[in-house]
Design a protein around this motif. Structure first.
Motif, PDB file in Angstrom:
ATOM      1  N   THR A   1       1.341  -8.774  -0.842  1.00 44.64           N
ATOM      2  CA  THR A   1       0.980  -7.357  -0.694  1.00 44.64           C
ATOM      3  C   THR A   1       2.224  -6.522  -0.418  1.00 44.64           C
ATOM      4  O   THR A   1       2.363  -5.414  -0.943  1.00 44.64           O
ATOM      5  CB  THR A   1      -0.072  -7.145   0.418  1.00 44.64           C
ATOM      6  OG1 THR A   1       0.477  -7.464   1.702  1.00 44.64           O
ATOM      7  CG2 THR A   1      -1.322  -7.973   0.153  1.00 44.64           C
ATOM      8  N   GLU A   2       3.140  -7.057   0.377  1.00 41.26           N
ATOM      9  CA  GLU A   2       4.381  -6.348   0.681  1.00 41.26           C
ATOM     10  C   GLU A   2       5.292  -6.260  -0.547  1.00 41.26           C
ATOM     11  O   GLU A   2       5.820  -5.187  -0.865  1.00 41.26           O
ATOM     12  CB  GLU A   2       5.147  -7.064   1.794  1.00 41.26           C
ATOM     13  CG  GLU A   2       4.461  -7.086   3.128  1.00 41.26           C
ATOM     14  CD  GLU A   2       5.283  -7.821   4.163  1.00 41.26           C
ATOM     15  OE1 GLU A   2       5.506  -7.239   5.227  1.00 41.26           O
ATOM     16  OE2 GLU A   2       5.716  -8.961   3.898  1.00 41.26           O
TER      17      GLU A   2
ATOM     18  N   ARG B   1       4.559  -4.819   6.104  1.00 38.34           N
ATOM     19  CA  ARG B   1       5.406  -3.616   6.117  1.00 38.34           C
ATOM     20  C   ARG B   1       4.939  -2.622   5.067  1.00 38.34           C
ATOM     21  O   ARG B   1       4.156  -2.942   4.182  1.00 38.34           O
ATOM     22  CB  ARG B   1       6.864  -4.023   5.875  1.00 38.34           C
ATOM     23  CG  ARG B   1       7.415  -4.845   7.038  1.00 38.34           C
ATOM     24  CD  ARG B   1       8.621  -5.663   6.660  1.00 38.34           C
ATOM     25  NE  ARG B   1       8.209  -6.829   5.868  1.00 38.34           N
ATOM     26  CZ  ARG B   1       9.034  -7.726   5.364  1.00 38.34           C
ATOM     27  NH1 ARG B   1      10.324  -7.589   5.530  1.00 38.34           N
ATOM     28  NH2 ARG B   1       8.583  -8.757   4.681  1.00 38.34           N
ATOM     29  N   ASN B   2       5.469  -1.407   5.151  1.00 38.23           N
ATOM     30  CA  ASN B   2       5.045  -0.293   4.311  1.00 38.23           C
ATOM     31  C   ASN B   2       6.254   0.248   3.534  1.00 38.23           C
ATOM     32  O   ASN B   2       7.208   0.745   4.142  1.00 38.23           O
ATOM     33  CB  ASN B   2       4.452   0.789   5.222  1.00 38.23           C
ATOM     34  CG  ASN B   2       3.919   1.976   4.481  1.00 38.23           C
ATOM     35  OD1 ASN B   2       4.332   2.287   3.367  1.00 38.23           O
ATOM     36  ND2 ASN B   2       2.990   2.673   5.103  1.00 38.23           N
TER      37      ASN B   2
ATOM     38  N   ASP C   1       7.377   3.898   4.238  1.00 37.48           N
ATOM     39  CA  ASP C   1       8.213   4.103   5.421  1.00 37.48           C
ATOM     40  C   ASP C   1       9.636   3.615   5.165  1.00 37.48           C
ATOM     41  O   ASP C   1      10.599   4.204   5.640  1.00 37.48           O
ATOM     42  CB  ASP C   1       7.615   3.419   6.648  1.00 37.48           C
ATOM     43  CG  ASP C   1       8.255   3.926   7.931  1.00 37.48           C
ATOM     44  OD1 ASP C   1       8.422   5.164   8.076  1.00 37.48           O
ATOM     45  OD2 ASP C   1       8.616   3.095   8.778  1.00 37.48           O
TER      46      ASP C   1
ATOM     47  N   ASP D   1       3.939  -3.842  -2.998  1.00 35.50           N
ATOM     48  CA  ASP D   1       4.133  -2.468  -2.534  1.00 35.50           C
ATOM     49  C   ASP D   1       5.549  -1.993  -2.877  1.00 35.50           C
ATOM     50  O   ASP D   1       5.744  -0.878  -3.377  1.00 35.50           O
ATOM     51  CB  ASP D   1       3.876  -2.402  -1.027  1.00 35.50           C
ATOM     52  CG  ASP D   1       3.842  -0.996  -0.464  1.00 35.50           C
ATOM     53  OD1 ASP D   1       3.516  -0.038  -1.203  1.00 35.50           O
ATOM     54  OD2 ASP D   1       4.128  -0.851   0.745  1.00 35.50           O
TER      55      ASP D   1
END
Length: 188
Positions: free
Chosen positions: A50-51, A144-145, A148, A54
């Motif tokens: 998923t990270e 994490r995003n 950001d 992203d």
């Protein structure tokens, strides 16, 4: 963790899977442009894809900012290719997927889980001179995003280009910055 802000990255050489090829990368590959080194525990897991997906979704914006991305796990570059070929999420990755089976890079950045042979979930922003400007480390279950990460990169690039200015909390590109001085003491 033994790596600190404002320290230079240590030497390494490794194999990476990048855009359908196996290529060699080293600390020199990170220098000359802004770089993100994005450590994750292992391929074929749960939070990690998923990270990585992203970041893949934001990769063109990172490239337009002059930023190269190097994801790193202690898996081999062969495993990265197999994961890339078998997962729709990982298949969209265009950045470097570095194999660190010796653990050299993971140890150099101080994010090896001793006794496990896995990297912590850690992100490093590195300036064109090879100096670490930001570090983020999260626990195993906390993803994490990339949005950001982009904000932090923009702030780091802004501060580097504007000596004497700093970016306050939650700063977004185009917002006011601060110029630290005696006149500001106690007024913020």
């Amino acid at each position: 963790m033994t790596v600190a802000i404002n320290t230079e990255i240590k030497p390494f050489t490794a194999q990476a899977f990048h855009q359908g090829e196996f290529v060699e990368v080293s600390e020199a590959s990170l220098k000359g442009q802004w770089s993100v080194v994005f450590f994750y525990p292992a391929d074929f897991t749960f939070v990690c894809p998923t990270e990585l997906g992203d970041i893949a979704d934001h990769y063109s914006e990172l490239q337009s900012m002059g930023v190269e991305v190097f994801s790193v796990s202690t898996d081999t570059h062969f495993t990265h290719k197999a994961w890339h070929d078998s997962s729709d999420t990982i298949g969209k990755i265009q950045y470097y997927m570095v194999g660190d089976q010796s653990g050299t890079i993971t140890h150099n950045f101080g994010v090896m889980r001793e006794g496990q042979g896995l990297a912590d979930r850690a992100t490093f922003i590195i300036d064109p001179q090879g100096i670490i400007q930001a570090v983020e480390v999260t626990a195993e279950g906390i993803g994490r995003n990339a949005a950001d990460l982009l904000r932090k990169l923009k702030a780091a690039q802004y501060v580097a280009a504007h000596p004497g200015e700093v970016c306050p909390a939650k700063w977004q590109e185009g917002e006011a910055t601060l110029a630290p001085s005696l006149d500001l003491v106690g007024k913020i």
